[in-house]
Design a protein around this motif. Sequence first.
Motif, PDB file in Angstrom:
ATOM      1  N   UNK A 122       7.722  -3.438  -8.519  1.00 52.35           N
ATOM      2  CA  UNK A 122       7.741  -2.258  -9.387  1.00 52.35           C
ATOM      3  C   UNK A 122       6.477  -1.409  -9.264  1.00 52.35           C
ATOM      4  N   UNK A 123       5.667  -1.649  -8.251  1.00 54.56           N
ATOM      5  CA  UNK A 123       4.410  -0.922  -8.084  1.00 54.56           C
ATOM      6  C   UNK A 123       4.660   0.504  -7.603  1.00 54.56           C
ATOM      7  N   UNK A 124       3.767   1.409  -7.991  1.00 55.76           N
ATOM      8  CA  UNK A 124       3.833   2.784  -7.515  1.00 55.76           C
ATOM      9  C   UNK A 124       3.280   2.853  -6.092  1.00 55.76           C
ATOM     10  N   UNK A 125       3.599   3.908  -5.346  1.00 51.46           N
ATOM     11  CA  UNK A 125       3.034   4.047  -3.999  1.00 51.46           C
ATOM     12  C   UNK A 125       1.508   3.986  -3.981  1.00 51.46           C
ATOM     13  N   UNK A 130      -3.438   0.961  -2.591  1.00 50.97           N
ATOM     14  CA  UNK A 130      -4.703   0.324  -2.932  1.00 50.97           C
ATOM     15  C   UNK A 130      -4.675  -1.166  -2.629  1.00 50.97           C
ATOM     16  N   UNK A 131      -3.561  -1.820  -2.936  1.00 51.14           N
ATOM     17  CA  UNK A 131      -3.463  -3.248  -2.642  1.00 51.14           C
ATOM     18  C   UNK A 131      -3.459  -3.507  -1.140  1.00 51.14           C
ATOM     19  N   UNK A 132      -2.980  -2.547  -0.361  1.00 50.56           N
ATOM     20  CA  UNK A 132      -2.923  -2.699   1.095  1.00 50.56           C
ATOM     21  C   UNK A 132      -4.250  -2.358   1.756  1.00 50.56           C
ATOM     22  N   UNK A 133      -4.857  -1.247   1.343  1.00 51.52           N
ATOM     23  CA  UNK A 133      -6.017  -0.694   2.048  1.00 51.52           C
ATOM     24  C   UNK A 133      -7.303  -0.726   1.231  1.00 51.52           C
ATOM     25  N   UNK A 134      -7.226  -1.072  -0.052  1.00 47.01           N
ATOM     26  CA  UNK A 134      -8.409  -1.140  -0.917  1.00 47.01           C
ATOM     27  C   UNK A 134      -9.163   0.187  -0.938  1.00 47.01           C
ATOM     28  N   UNK A 135      -8.432   1.287  -1.019  1.00 50.41           N
ATOM     29  CA  UNK A 135      -9.076   2.593  -1.048  1.00 50.41           C
ATOM     30  C   UNK A 135      -9.882   2.776  -2.330  1.00 50.41           C
TER      31      UNK A 135
END
Length: 374
Positions: A122-125, A130-135
């Motif tokens: 249910x996460x937003x894009x 952020x979870x993928x790239x830690x921006x």
Amino acid sequence: MDATVSARINMMRIVLISGIIFVHVPHDPATSPYAGAFSGFDWMRVFLGDSLFRIGVPCLSAISGYLLFHRGFEAFDYRRTLRSKASTILLPFLLWNIAFLALVYLAQTRGIGFGYLPDLVNATPREVMNLSLAIENWPINIPLYFLRDLLVCLILSPVIALAGLRYPLTVLGLMLAYAVLPVPSGIFLKKSILFGFSFGVAMALHRIDIKRMDRFALPVVLSVLAMAVLLSVALYAYGPEFPVWLNMLRAVTAIAGIFGAWALSALLVRTAAGQRLAQLGGLSFWIFCGHYPLLILFWMVWNRLGSHADYPLFYAASPLLALVILFSTHALARRFAPALHAILTGRRMGDRKRPLAERPHPPMKPNGSIAQRR
């Protein structure tokens, strides 16, 4: 680089990273060390996880800064560095983190893992990014924030190096204030990484003899250990919500750990165990990237099979089991999938053929043969 310094750096990497595992052992509110359910055992957890092994991040970042400039500023090639770090840091970060994110997503689509990790279904894009790239925030494989912040330091490295060359004390003073004082972290997720990196850069560029402190190694180690013990007492008394002054003290202790860890390496490198650890190469990086997903998996299994009363067993067993699995999988990958191993470790293959540092050569007879040891 001096062979002894290189051996000590390799050795401390695996020692510090193995210790970082204790920082990430999962718990819930009922088994928090600040809940007071296990008395002295809880204090030991605070000492290991919230005090002693918190020195790992600033120490590892100092090592990275020192290695980047140990040949001097004139030999530094910014473009070549960025190309190299894209394969040795950025690519492994993406592979380890996104692979874990994909596994979590698949598990959650089957109703597994909710409550242990962020809700990916249910996460937003923006949250997924952020979870993928830690921006803007922590990656899903939380310890990999170190690689993310290290990449930011590498991008800023020419500025850090030039400032450190001209105004070393001022720059380090400002970096220390940034790391310790309760100021916004800005583009960094962990402020102590910038100080550690800058400190390592300054040591390299100003040709500081980093072995000068070796004769005081034992007192330095004992002093930093005493700081960690006193800090853990205060943390245990005030936790889990710490006052500002205690958070500042924790940051100072972690930074002081740079000196303690380096002094410890001077003692360990003289031992057979230390020499062996110095030759393990990519294992430390493998442990660093792979330990958190394993700990979460163990925690999920434990919550189905174990009980809160037996949590001390989980705390003691899970780091050891993680190390065994990671050691085994690293050896298997290196032997049977060397190409994959090289990618996942950023080409950190180890150096098993290098002579052991500080091992005296056996005396030679006049005719050149090796004298027999008694």
